[in-house]
Design a protein around this motif. Structure first.
Motif, short mmCIF file in Angstrom:
data_model
loop_
_atom_site.label_atom_id
_atom_site.label_comp_id
_atom_site.label_asym_id
_atom_site.label_seq_id
_atom_site.Cartn_x
_atom_site.Cartn_y
_atom_site.Cartn_z
N TYR A 142 1.05 -1.29 0.18
CA TYR A 142 -0.27 0.08 0.15
C TYR A 142 0.78 1.26 0.04
O TYR A 142 1.72 1.44 1.28
N ASN B 73 0.24 5.86 -1.32
CA ASN B 73 -0.23 6.72 -1.83
C ASN B 73 0.05 7.15 -2.86
O ASN B 73 1.40 7.20 -3.71
N VAL C 176 -5.66 -1.30 -8.16
CA VAL C 176 -5.60 -3.20 -7.29
C VAL C 176 -5.16 -3.40 -8.20
O VAL C 176 -5.68 -3.57 -9.22
N ARG D 298 -1.54 -2.68 -3.18
CA ARG D 298 -3.18 -2.65 -2.89
C ARG D 298 -3.53 -3.47 -2.77
O ARG D 298 -4.69 -3.08 -3.08
N ASP E 123 -6.96 -6.06 -1.50
CA ASP E 123 -7.56 -5.72 -1.71
C ASP E 123 -8.58 -7.27 -1.00
O ASP E 123 -9.67 -6.66 -0.84
N ASP F 142 -9.74 -4.25 8.79
CA ASP F 142 -9.07 -3.07 8.49
C ASP F 142 -9.88 -1.91 8.93
O ASP F 142 -9.13 -0.81 8.18
N ASP G 299 -12.36 -0.39 9.18
CA ASP G 299 -13.02 0.94 8.77
C ASP G 299 -14.73 0.62 9.16
O ASP G 299 -15.17 -0.24 9.54
N ASN H 25 -2.18 7.79 6.82
CA ASN H 25 -2.70 6.98 6.72
C ASN H 25 -2.06 6.33 4.78
O ASN H 25 -1.84 7.04 4.13
N ASN I 109 -4.58 3.61 4.08
CA ASN I 109 -5.43 2.95 2.88
C ASN I 109 -6.98 3.60 4.33
O ASN I 109 -7.88 2.59 4.61
N ASP I 110 -7.33 4.83 4.49
CA ASP I 110 -8.69 4.98 5.15
C ASP I 110 -7.98 5.19 6.46
O ASP I 110 -7.13 5.52 6.82
N ASP J 74 -2.72 -1.99 10.00
CA ASP J 74 -3.78 -1.74 8.96
C ASP J 74 -3.53 -3.02 8.26
O ASP J 74 -2.65 -4.06 7.61
N ASN J 75 -5.09 -3.59 7.40
CA ASN J 75 -5.61 -4.55 5.94
C ASN J 75 -4.95 -5.82 6.40
O ASN J 75 -3.63 -6.88 5.53
#
Length: 387
Positions: free
Chosen positions: A138, A140, A186, A205, A207, A213, A215, A238, A240-241, A380-381
């Motif tokens: 991940y 950005n 992705v 990325r 998913d 995650d 969120d 961040n 991914n949110d 995360d994730n």
């Protein structure tokens, strides 16, 4: 290979090899002039296969006569490493160099102790780029992704899913630094050199099969409170949110930081995402990995994270929950996000190989271990994905 074809190849190679032989002197060759009869690969199941080419890094056996005095061996203009233990009068076992040649002449050159040489037609197949993994899956838009692999020979291009090219900033033999372009989606990336194109098995990325995650409603199951779920932080950006932000500082042994979890009964939100673990991961667990992103502002070495996945239907963290996998951190990402990969079969077996359930599972994440450690991290994730 049938006997007629093998005999024909042997005769053809013998004619070419004898034609390329420099005038070696018998006095220093202990029994006559060197000659190469044929070349084969070393795999036992293919020992009778003759070859006139090989890939980078492949081991081959050069078979012939009076080869014991070879001192140097080149493929194109790249020297190979010779091991005296693998040299006899009738054979030389050697690994084809992995580095790309500066000049390609499709010759193997053997140099002997008296200075004479023997040139043999032999092609080294140059490999297309190979992508193994990302430092972080991940990244950005506008930030730099680190891609690890092999055979990264310039000029190169990197294309992300969405058919957009990244700006290459730096290239080494086993690493590319590439700026993530707008429109990157992705999926796998493609790396192209003049020797070919390869598509990564690992996803950028990724998913697929997310099981935590943090969120949406999953934030309700962070037991330490909403302050541990952030979408921005002064020290960690961040990717991914929202993500989990743990900042408990230095802790003694046995800290018991229970930060996320819920059972199937009380945590329908957790069951709704843990059911994303594909059925094939239970049939072929060795083909999958449990992955997550980690960012350590201080070394996390010494920490142990308990990962429980299973069919417990209550919040009891004792015997009713069963066993758990212990992830023993040896990580210090230096303030950067990095993807952590754990063999799924190890997690699955440690959790008593629970049965596949399309309705989902209980899940708990707890830091607790026998050593002191510093907990100043982001995560995360969590996901279970194909290797």
């Amino acid at each position: 290979m049938n006997s007629i074809l093998r005999y024909t190849l042997f005769l053809a190679m013998t004619v070419v090899i004898w034609g390329g032989l420099s005038s070696c002197q018998e006095d220093d060759m202990s029994g006559g002039e060197p000659m190469v009869s044929f070349i084969r690969i070393t795999a036992p199941e293919s020992a009778d296969s003759l070859v006139v080419s090989a890939g980078q890094g492949q081991m081959i056996s050069i078979m012939g006569e009076n080869l014991q005095n070879v001192k140097q061996l080149y493929f194109n203009d790249r020297p190979a490493t010779l091991n005296p233990s693998f040299i006899t009068s009738s054979s030389v076992i050697v690994t084809v160099p992995s580095k790309i040649p500066s000049e390609i002449n499709n010759l193997m050159t053997m140099v002997f102790s008296n200075g004479d040489s023997l040139k043999v037609p032999f092609e080294v197949r140059i490999s297309a780029p190979s992508v193994d993994r990302f430092l972080s899956e991940y990244v950005n838009e506008g930030d730099v992704a680190v891609v690890y692999g092999n055979y990264f020979y310039e000029p190169l291009s990197v294309t992300f899913s969405g058919d957009v090219a990244g700006e290459i900033l730096e290239v080494e033999d086993d690493q590319i630094l590439v700026r993530v372009p707008a429109g990157a989606e992705v999926g796998p990336i493609s790396v192209t050199s003049k020797f070919g194109t390869s598509k990564s098995k690992v996803y950028f990325r990724d998913d697929r099969n997310i099981i935590a995650d943090f969120d949406g409603s999953l934030a309700n199951w962070v037991w330490q409170g909403s302050s541990w779920v952030v979408d921005s932080d002064p020290e960690i950006s961040n990717i991914n949110d929202k993500f989990i932000r743990v900042n408990r500082g230095a802790q003694p042994a046995g800290p018991y930081i229970e930060f996320y979890g819920g059972s199937k009964e009380e945590g329908s939100d957790i069951a709704a995402v843990t059911k994303n673990i594909p059925e094939d991961a239970f049939v072929n667990p060795g083909n999958y990995s449990l992955k997550f992103e980690l960012n350590t502002l201080e070394s996390l070495v010494g920490a142990v994270m308990w990962i429980y996945l299973g069919d417990a239907n209550n919040g009891d963290l004792g015997s009713a929950r069963g066993t758990n996998y212990e992830w023993k951190s040896n990580e210090d990402t230096g303030g950067e996000w990095a993807t952590i990969s754990i063999p799924w079969n190890e997690v699955y077996e440690a959790n008593q190989r629970f049965a596949y359930d399309p309705t989902g599972y209980a899940m708990f994440l707890i830091f607790n271990g026998p050593s002191a450690a510093t907990y100043n991290i982001g995560m995360d994730n969590f996901r279970v994905v194909p290797n």
